[in-house]
Design an enzyme around this catalytic site. Structure first.
Site, PDB file in Angstrom:
ATOM      1  N   SER A 111       0.808  -1.221   0.000  1.00 41.51           N
ATOM      2  CA  SER A 111       0.000   0.000   0.000  1.00 41.51           C
ATOM      3  C   SER A 111       0.839   1.269   0.000  1.00 41.51           C
ATOM      4  O   SER A 111       0.347   2.341  -0.356  1.00 41.51           O
ATOM      5  CB  SER A 111      -0.946   0.010   1.204  1.00 41.51           C
ATOM      6  OG  SER A 111      -0.226  -0.155   2.414  1.00 41.51           O
ATOM      7  N   ASP A 170      -2.907   6.102  11.862  1.00 46.13           N
ATOM      8  CA  ASP A 170      -2.075   5.655  10.748  1.00 46.13           C
ATOM      9  C   ASP A 170      -0.824   6.517  10.704  1.00 46.13           C
ATOM     10  O   ASP A 170      -0.850   7.672  10.268  1.00 46.13           O
ATOM     11  CB  ASP A 170      -2.851   5.766   9.435  1.00 46.13           C
ATOM     12  CG  ASP A 170      -2.062   5.208   8.246  1.00 46.13           C
ATOM     13  OD1 ASP A 170      -0.861   4.884   8.420  1.00 46.13           O
ATOM     14  OD2 ASP A 170      -2.640   5.100   7.155  1.00 46.13           O
ATOM     15  N   HIS A 193       1.381   5.235   6.514  1.00 44.85           N
ATOM     16  CA  HIS A 193       1.071   5.784   5.196  1.00 44.85           C
ATOM     17  C   HIS A 193       1.244   7.301   5.227  1.00 44.85           C
ATOM     18  O   HIS A 193       1.546   7.871   6.273  1.00 44.85           O
ATOM     19  CB  HIS A 193      -0.362   5.412   4.793  1.00 44.85           C
ATOM     20  CG  HIS A 193      -0.563   3.934   4.618  1.00 44.85           C
ATOM     21  ND1 HIS A 193      -1.162   3.157   5.583  1.00 44.85           N
ATOM     22  CD2 HIS A 193      -0.233   3.098   3.606  1.00 44.85           C
ATOM     23  CE1 HIS A 193      -1.210   1.898   5.170  1.00 44.85           C
ATOM     24  NE2 HIS A 193      -0.644   1.830   3.985  1.00 44.85           N
TER      25      HIS A 193
END
Length: 527
Positions: free
Chosen positions: A254, A496, A499
């Site tokens: 990702s 998060d 990311h």
């Protein structure tokens, strides 16, 4: 019968004699003038300066929508120091050009191999053959001082040779080999980002921090500045022109999806008719495993993403006690047929190797018919990379495909890991004190070792350090499912911190991909 003619000597009349003398005088002057002009021509040829090579010592930063075609020529003279703007260069730099220079031909380019690096220059035959009709493809960049000052000097205006500069032809910009573009610092830049906040509809909602309510925009106002040189901004139009008729594929987890969406948005921003940029299957969500392809219709090219978080194959193993999941360290993922003929491939893998199952390595890693009872994650990672390297060497046509591997992207969890209350909320600026930076990832040392033994050229994009500074660039609590308001307790939420927000840090990864393609690229990436 023979007729004999008496031949009489012709005599000019007295009035004609002055005209004859005048004729011979003019003839003599003409001969003398011709000899003088011929002598001057020969003398000029003997005094003419030897052919001058053109090279790029450094790439200066230009605007977000500018290209290498907006930068000037710079003549190369081995008798001068490489720092044209500095009078206080040290002894080692002043001695740089005192040593013999080795000239190595590399296709249409000449490489000047000096003591402190390799400078790529244009083929002299291209520069001087038919110069009056030859137009250079773009400007080259002059060196700038370490303070980042631009020194523009168009040689074509002042040179004794007329040089026509056009924007239609392309020329590869090349950095000093000794300049590590991944070693530098972040500098505030108000011209960023490449595309306005909230303007790109192709960003994963979890990466769209602005849309999810992040109140500040400071995280998009930073530019990466290498210590040894300046780099150009990513010129989307130039990128697409060079990519015309080709396919660029991101393969990995990702984090590579993060980078893929970033590049799609940067390139899309330069397209007038945005409807001519679309995902070919019509999908708008890209989280599921599979192959996604954004087509840029005006350029007949595509920018794709292949979800393959380990690069090697996820599998199952049947035992007497039933089936269980394994990771085949000796086999590539099934998706390889979907990208092995691409023109540019950017690989990555790393974050999924930090999860519980991979970290413990108990009854999980498989090779052949054997499942290791226990295997250290670094050992398993190295074996998987070796499988990848062998596949690249065996299956990739290096004359057709350019291979990149983007390094590990550093996370910034504090107070726990991603699944145990780790946080990075309310971080609004990069790390400036290097003592707070993390150790260089051991997985990347393993990667470097594997790449060194490959026969296929692979460009390693070492993004670990530059991401380590950016504790401010993560989505943290600003993700789709949080619906966060400012009065909520962020410690109760899963954050998060791995990311990156878009626009944001991955835009810089693509900027460095652009520079790396200009530096090492083949085909349309060369002039």
């Amino acid at each position: 019968m023979h007729v004999l003619f008496s031949v009489k000597k012709l005599a000019f009349s007295d009035p004609f004699l002055p005209h004859r003398r005048r004729l011979f005088s003019w003839f003599s002057l003409g001969v003398v003038a011709s000899l003088v002009l011929l002598s001057l021509f020969i003398l000029g040829k003997s005094l003419r300066v030897p052919k001058v090579a053109v090279f790029v010592p450094q790439l200066n930063t230009v605007g977000a929508n500018s290209s290498l075609a907006s930068c000037p020529f710079l003549p190369f003279n081995t008798s001068h120091s490489s720092s044209s703007g500095s009078s206080s260069s040290n002894t080692s730099k002043s001695d740089e050009f005192k040593n013999p220079v080795k000239i190595i031909k590399e296709g249409s380019a000449v490489v000047l191999d000096g003591t402190n690096g390799v400078n790529h220059v244009l083929d002299e035959t291209k520069i001087y053959k038919g110069l009056e009709n030859y137009s250079f493809s773009s400007y080259l960049l002059s060196e700038s001082s370490n303070k980042g000052k631009h020194e523009w000097d168009l040689v074509g205006k002042n040179s004794s040779r007329n040089v026509t500069v056009t924007r239609n032809e392309k020329m590869q910009g090349v950095l000093h080999e000794e300049c590590d573009i991944f070693h530098g610092k972040w500098i505030r830049d108000e011209s960023k980002p490449y595309y306005p906040l909230g303007s790109c509809p192709h960003i994963d909602r979890d990466f769209n921090c602005h849309l999810n309510g992040r109140p500040d925009a400071e995280y998009v106002k930073w530019r990466w500045q290498p210590y040894g040189c300046n780099i150009p901004s990513l010129n989307a139009t130039d990128f697409l022109e060079r990519l015309r008729g080709q396919r660029l594929v991101f393969v990995g987890d990702s984090l590579n999806r993060n980078m893929w969406e970033s590049l799609v948005c940067i390139l899309r921003e330069s397209i007038r008719n945005k409807k001519r940029v679309f995902e070919i299957s019509g999908r708008r969500e890209f989280k599921k495993k599979g192959v996604y392809s954004f087509r840029f219709e005006d350029y007949n090219c595509s920018v794709d993403f292949v979800a393959s978080p380990f690069i090697v194959q996820e599998s199952t193993f049947k035992s007497k006690n039933g089936s269980f999941e394994t990771l085949r360290l000796d086999l590539m993922d099934w998706t390889t047929t979907r990208y092995q003929d691409a023109n540019i491939i950017v690989f990555n893998t790393g974050h999924w190797w930090t999860h519980d199952k991979t970290s413990k390595g108990e009854d999980y890693y498989q090779e052949g018919n054997r499942v290791h009872a226990r295997l250290k994650v670094l050992d398993a990672y190295t074996r998987a990379l070796t499988t990848w390297a062998k596949w690249v060497d065996r299956k990739i046509n290096a004359n057709q495909t350019q291979v990149f591997f983007r390094g590990y992207s550093v996370t910034h969890f504090w107070g726990g890991q991603w699944n145990s209350g780790g946080q990075c909320h309310k971080e609004t600026e990069p790390i400036f004190n290097e003592t707070y930076l993390q150790k260089y990832p051991s997985k990347m040392r393993a990667l470097e070792s594997v790449i060194q033994h490959m026969k296929t050229p692979v460009v390693y994009m070492n993004t670990s350090r530059l991401t380590d500074y950016r504790k401010d660039g993560h989505p943290s609590v600003y993700r789709k499912e949080y619906k966060k308001s400012m009065d909520q307790n962020s410690t109760a939420l899963f954050e998060d911190c791995s990311h990156w927000c878009l626009p944001g840090v991955p835009d810089t990864w693509n900027e460095l991909l652009y520079v790396s393609l200009l530096k090492y690229g083949r085909g349309t990436w060369k002039s």
